[in-house]
Structures are given as structure tokens and as C-alpha cells.
Design an enzyme around this catalytic site. Structure first.
Site, PDB file in Angstrom:
ATOM      1  N   HIS A 144      34.095 -51.381  41.956  1.00 16.71           N
ATOM      2  CA  HIS A 144      34.889 -52.490  42.479  1.00 16.71           C
ATOM      3  C   HIS A 144      34.047 -53.429  43.348  1.00 16.71           C
ATOM      4  CE1 HIS A 144      38.869 -49.957  42.199  1.00 16.71           C
ATOM      5  NE2 HIS A 144      38.491 -50.445  41.027  1.00 16.71           N
ATOM      6  N   HIS A 197      42.776 -51.548  43.912  1.00 13.75           N
ATOM      7  CA  HIS A 197      41.875 -51.792  42.788  1.00 13.75           C
ATOM      8  C   HIS A 197      41.805 -53.297  42.555  1.00 13.75           C
ATOM      9  CE1 HIS A 197      41.866 -47.412  41.379  1.00 13.75           C
ATOM     10  NE2 HIS A 197      42.583 -47.456  42.494  1.00 13.75           N
TER      11      HIS A 197
END
Length: 597
Positions: A528, A570
Site C-alpha cells: 500500500h 486499504h
């Protein structure tokens, strides 16, 4: 089938939409907007800007057009995508916080970008995330309340694959059903799901049930929401690009790397960066196209700063050391890299079946694939988890370290506990025997900052990537608290007749010192990366609040690199949402002015 349909659609247009190489037709076309990168940010921009029939757009993607490949479409095959032709195949520099290990750093290399290779969990971010973005940018337009219209533009909540009653699994009142990206709760129930719910009820003060973590407050135990529809992965290519593919004012060029941005003059003393240089190989022909109005850089948190540095934009001292002429001195570019940290913690369980059986048994796996091909059903249509916890570390922990809570606020978690019906590890292969339950601890609000830097002046060389995972004592301490929370959750009565014991190195790590060693040895990236070209006031920001690059004209950055702080969730969802507002900003800007050509 969808990719074939789209190819047929573009073949029917007066202007072919998909180019495998830069033909004379493409090179002789005047584009209003050139977009670099077809991930979440670039695809949103391509879709929204071509809604205006008078705006002609070129979208350039470094990877290929095979976005409907089986390994991409099947959620359960996502692990095959790392080190595949759909991956940039980046490896980090040695990570001090991981005992000087290097780790794979997956980034999508195909139409759809990393939305085609990620683990599909959909998060909006929290109220505190977006309000912090508003505060550091001085732009209230980034606040949670002001972003809600853009949030629902993305959101299209759909029925799960098995069509079950979803009452109690999310809050339909806060979701749209006519947005662009199809989202669903898990489409197959697992035996551990009811145990997870029971554990949350039994330990409700520590693990409170949260009906919908996408309400703006993530904290608690929730059912997951994923970019999966009818058992198929949903990407920016199958959603935003699919909507725009039959528009004659959109062209897409694949298998092509942008090598640098080229100034076409100056406006008020600032370089006008509306020209894009690109090639298909290190020894291939280099072409240049100039946008009539604007260039949108959406190559992602690794490649966007890389392209800027190759163009002479960034830390002038660093750029000069590679004999690249500095153009704009913005030292923050590449310096604010943030990422989440992954650690799988396994328990041996008393079960007749877990997803480990699918992973071990080739016959069973093949049967599941055939079932998926019929209607998207079966275990291969599942996201990596059906349920998770988003939790906060006790404030006394930060006081003891003489620091403040690094999260955005009380609606944001410090860590996530992902409940997995299998052995989940990036470091250790699935054991030959045994069935497992894993709780993946994910460091959500890190204090560590890494960087992207040049390895050479060759645009076909990958940059150096240093996410600095677990680079601070604070991050290590949060990970220890995450493990302790995972152990508390599994100690609930709901798991008593199911869990046998902790497994392997996890079970051997009990003291703080043992936990530290275990965490450093077993952790990895959640994939990420954000923040390498952040918006913000003063020297901490490379971008203005409208995502235009400071000190330049004609260039805007629209991808996860623009976030000044990592969202506590996320990151694909927040990137879609950011791009929706960016598209509105660009369209408003285009209606007010135009550049001469």
C-alpha cells in the site's frame, strides 16, 4: 469475454481506442489531456474527462492490455500475480527494520494497475483521515463531509455471489447501488465466520461489532467489502475504463513507458510541462506528444516520483548526481513514502476443512476453478478474508514512548486484524500437513517514512524503493500490541474447541524481546505505498490542494502518491475517491481557461 467485447467496440470506432504501439494515427492526433498510468487514479480521470465529448484524451499504460486474464479475474488466484508479467517486479532495498531483508514490492503492470493485482478489499478511509487531509492542505474540500458526493460516485454495492441475505453485514443506507465500482460482501460462508461473530459478542468491549466500517468510523469487528462482483475481481479497467471504452474521444496506448516530461515553455516563469516523452523499449524510438491543455500523472507512488525525477523535478542535489539537469527543486518528492506492514500469525486448528485444502490439493483446486468458470461461485471467488477487526492501541503506549498517537483520530485504527481461513504468510510456505487459522496483523497508522530514489538516469531502470518498514520503535510497539490483541481475540470461548495451538515461530514468541525478533523476521509489506508526491502547505507539500505540481504549469498528479498521510484502510478505495474529486477539479478548470498550442 469482456476484453474481447471491448476490443470489438474500439475496432468499430472512427478512432481506434486501443493502440498496442504508437502509430502515425496516434502521433498525429491532438489530445487535450494526456494521462500517464491506467490504475485507479488514471482510469477515473480517463472516464470522467471523456464524459465531455469535446475533450480528447490519451491514456498511456506501461503494461499490457490483458486485464481480463484468468489469473487477474479469479480472486483466489491473486497470489500468482506477484513476479508475473502483470507485476513491475520491484524488490526493495535492504530493510533495516526487517533485519536487512529485501522484500518483493508488487505493483500492477497492466490496464487497471494495482487494482488488477491487489487483494480487493474496499475501504473509503475514515472521517479523521479525510479531515486531516483537509487540515494539512488548507482545503476544506478534502474533508469527509465534502467528499461524500465523490465517495458515492465510486460505490456500487451489489449482491454477493451466492445471493444470501446480507442483513447485518453492512449498512445499505450509506451505500450507492449505481456507482462505477462493484463492491460486495463475501459470497461464500466459511465455518469460521460464525465463530468470529461469536468472539466479537463475547469480547464486545475489546472487539465491538461495527455494522459498516465504511461509515467513516472503522473501529471494531466487521464483515469485509471487496471489489468483487459475481465472483470476479473488479478493477479500474473493468469498471471505469469499461464505461469509457466505446467513446471516440478516448485513445489508450499500452506497452509504453513514459520516460520524462518535457517543458514546452514557461508561464509566469514556471515551466509548462504539457509534453510527454515515451518509448516501448530501452532501445526503441522515443516519441513526444504535447497535450493541448494538461498532463495528468497517475503512474503510482513508485513510478510517478520516478518520472518526475527523470524530468529534473525533485531534490536537485540527488537529480544532479545522475547528470540530470534540475528543472524544479522540490526535495519532498520521493521522501514521504508510507506503507502498511503485513505479519501472518498462524494457529493450528481442529477442522475437517480449511482453505489450506484448496491450496494443497491440485484436484480440489481444479474443481473449484471449473465451478468458478460456470458462475463465479466457490472458494476461488472469495476475497482473502471474510471478516476483520480495526483496532486502536491504548493511548498509554504512546505516552510511555513520549510520543503522540500517529493515527488520524479516534475513527482511525492503529492496526488491523485480518481473519484468514488458511496459513497466511509471505515468509513461510504452507506446511505439508495441518489445517490453520491465521490472524494477519496489519500496521495501519505507521510513523516510519521511506523514500523513492533514482538508481540511474535510464528510464528503463527501476528506481530504488525503500519503504523503511518498521523503521521506528513506535511501529514495532504497535505491532506487538496487535499480536497481543490477536491472541486475546482467539482466547474467546468461541474458538475453544477449534484452536489447538499457536504454530511455529509465532508460538515461540512471548516476551517483548522474542516478539520483536519474530516481528522483524516475519513481517513484509501489505503493498500500500502512498505519499511520495504529497499535497500540503509549505515545504511538506509537493502539490497544491488541487493536485497541481508546485512550481509548474500544466501538470497534475492524481494517484496514491498525492496523499500526505496513509489512509487508515486499504488504499485502492481512497485513491478512486481522490481521483473523483480531481476529475471534478480538472473539468472545472478546463471550463475557465485553455492553453495555446
Amino acid at each position: 469475454m469482456l476484453s474481447l467485447l471491448l476490443l470489438a467496440i474500439c475496432a468499430s470506432q472512427a478512432h481506434a481506442a486501443l493502440f498496442e504501439n504508437p502509430t502515425s494515427e496516434l502521433l498525429n492526433t491532438t489530445y487535450d489531456i494526456i494521462i500517464i498510468g491506467a490504475g485507479a487514479g488514471g482510469a477515473v480521470m480517463a472516464n470522467r474527462l471523456t464524459e465531455d465529448a469535446g475533450t480528447r484524451v490519451l491514456l498511456i499504460e506501461a503494461g499490457g492490455s490483458d486485464f481480463m486474464n484468468l489469473n487477474i479475474s479469479v480472486p483466489g488466484l491473486s497470489s500468482t500475480l506477484t513476479h508475473s508479467k502483470f507485476d513491475w517486479n520491484i524488490t526493495t532495498t535492504p530493510q533495516v527494520g526487517l533485519n536487512n531483508r529485501t522484500v518483493a514490492y508488487p505493483r500492477g503492470f497492466v490496464l487497471g494497475g494495482s487494482t488488477a493485482t491487489n487483494q480487493m478489499i474496499f475501504c473509503r478511509g475514515t472521517k479523521d483521515d479525510w479531515n486531516r487531509f483537509a487540515n494539512v492542505s488548507g482545503d476544506d474540500g478534502w474533508s469527509w463531509e465534502k467528499m461524500i458526493p465523490f465517495i458515492v460516485k465510486v460505490d456500487s454495492m451489489t449482491a454477493p455471489t451466492d445471493g444470501h441475505n446480507t442483513t447485518g453485514q453492512f449498512n445499505p443506507a450509506i451505500h450507492n447501488t449505481s456507482g462505477v465500482v462493484d463492491i460486495s460482501v463475501p459470497g461464500v460462508s466459511l465455518a469460521i465466520d460464525q465463530r468470529g461473530l461469536n468472539a466479537s459478542q463475547e469480547l464486545s468491549s475489546a472487539f465491538p461489532f461495527n455494522l459498516d466500517y465504511n461509515s467513516g468510523d472503522t473501529v471494531g469487528f466487521s464483515w469485509t467489502q471487496s471489489t468483487i462482483h459475481n465472483g470476479h475481481r473488479v478493477t479500474s479497467a473493468t469498471s471505469y475504463l469499461a464505461q469509457a471504452f466505446n467513446r471516440s474521444n478516448l485513445d489508450i496506448l499500452v506497452n509504453t513507458r513514459v520516460t520524462k516530461l518535457v517543458p514546452v515553455g514557461k508561464v509566469s516563469g514556471k515551466p509548462d510541462l504539457r509534453a510527454v516523452q515515451f518509448a516501448q523499449s530501452a532501445n526503441g524510438t522515443v516519441h513526444t506528444l504535447q497535450a493541448a491543455k494538461e498532463v495528468i500523472l497517475s503512474a503510482g507512488s513508485v513510478k510517478s516520483p520516478h518520472i518526475l525525477m527523470l524530468s529534473g523535478i525533485g531534490d536537485s542535489k540527488h537529480i544532479s548526481s545522475f547528470n540530470i539537469t534540475p528543472l524544479v527543486d522540490l526535495p519532498v518528492i520521493g521522501k514521504n513514502l508510507q506503507d502498511h506492514v503485513f505479519l501472518g500469525n498462524p494457529w493450528l486448528v481442529n477442522a475437517n476443512f480449511t482453505l489450506d485444502d484448496v491450496h494443497r490439493n491440485a484436484t480440489l483446486s481444479a474443481e473449484q476453478l471449473e465451478l468458478w468458470k460456470v458462475n463465479g461461485s466457490g472458494f476461488l471467488g472469495l476475497p482473502p478474508t471474510n471478516q476483520f477487526n480495526w483496532l486502536r492501541t491504548n493511548s498509554s503506549v504512546f505516552s510511555s514512548l513520549n510520543t503522540t498517537d500517529p493515527s488520524a483520530g479516534p475513527t482511525s485504527a492503529n492496526f488491523e486484524l485480518i481473519i484468514s481461513d488458511n496459513f497466511a504468510s509471505k515468509r513461510v510456505a504452507l506446511p505439508a500437513t495441518g489445517r490453520f487459522l491465521s490472524i494477519v496483523s496489519n500496521l495501519i497508522s505507521p510513523t516510519s517514512r521511506g523514500n523513492i530514489s533514482l538508481a540511474s538516469a535510464d528510464p528503463f531502470d527501476l528506481p530504488l524503493v525503500n519503504p523503511n518498514l518498521l523503521g521506528t520503535e513506535v511501529d514495532l510497539t504497535i505491532m506487538r500490541s496487535a499480536i497481543r490483541a490477536a491472541r486475546s481475540f482467539i482466547a474467546a470461548p468461541a474458538w475453544a474447541d477449534y484452536v489447538i495451538s499457536e504454530f511455529g515461530a509465532f508460538g515461540e514468541a512471548q516476551t517483548d524481546e522474542e516478539l520483536n525478533a519474530y516481528i522483524r523476521d516475519q513481517s513484509d509489506t501489505v503493498d500500500h505505498p502512498i505519499g511520495t508526491i504529497p499535497f500540503g502547505l509549505g515545504s511538506k507539500g509537493a502539490l497544491e490542494s488541487d493536485l497541481t505540481l508546485k512550481g509548474t504549469v500544466g501538470l497534475r498528479v492524481v494517484d496514491a502518491s498525492a496523499f500526505p498521510f496513509i489512509p487508515s484502510g486499504h488504499t485502492q478505495g481512497p485513491t478512486y475517491i481522490l481521483a473523483e474529486r480531481a476529475a471534478a477539479l480538472v473539468r472545472a478548470s478546463l471550463s475557465k481557461r485553455s492553453y495555446g498550442v
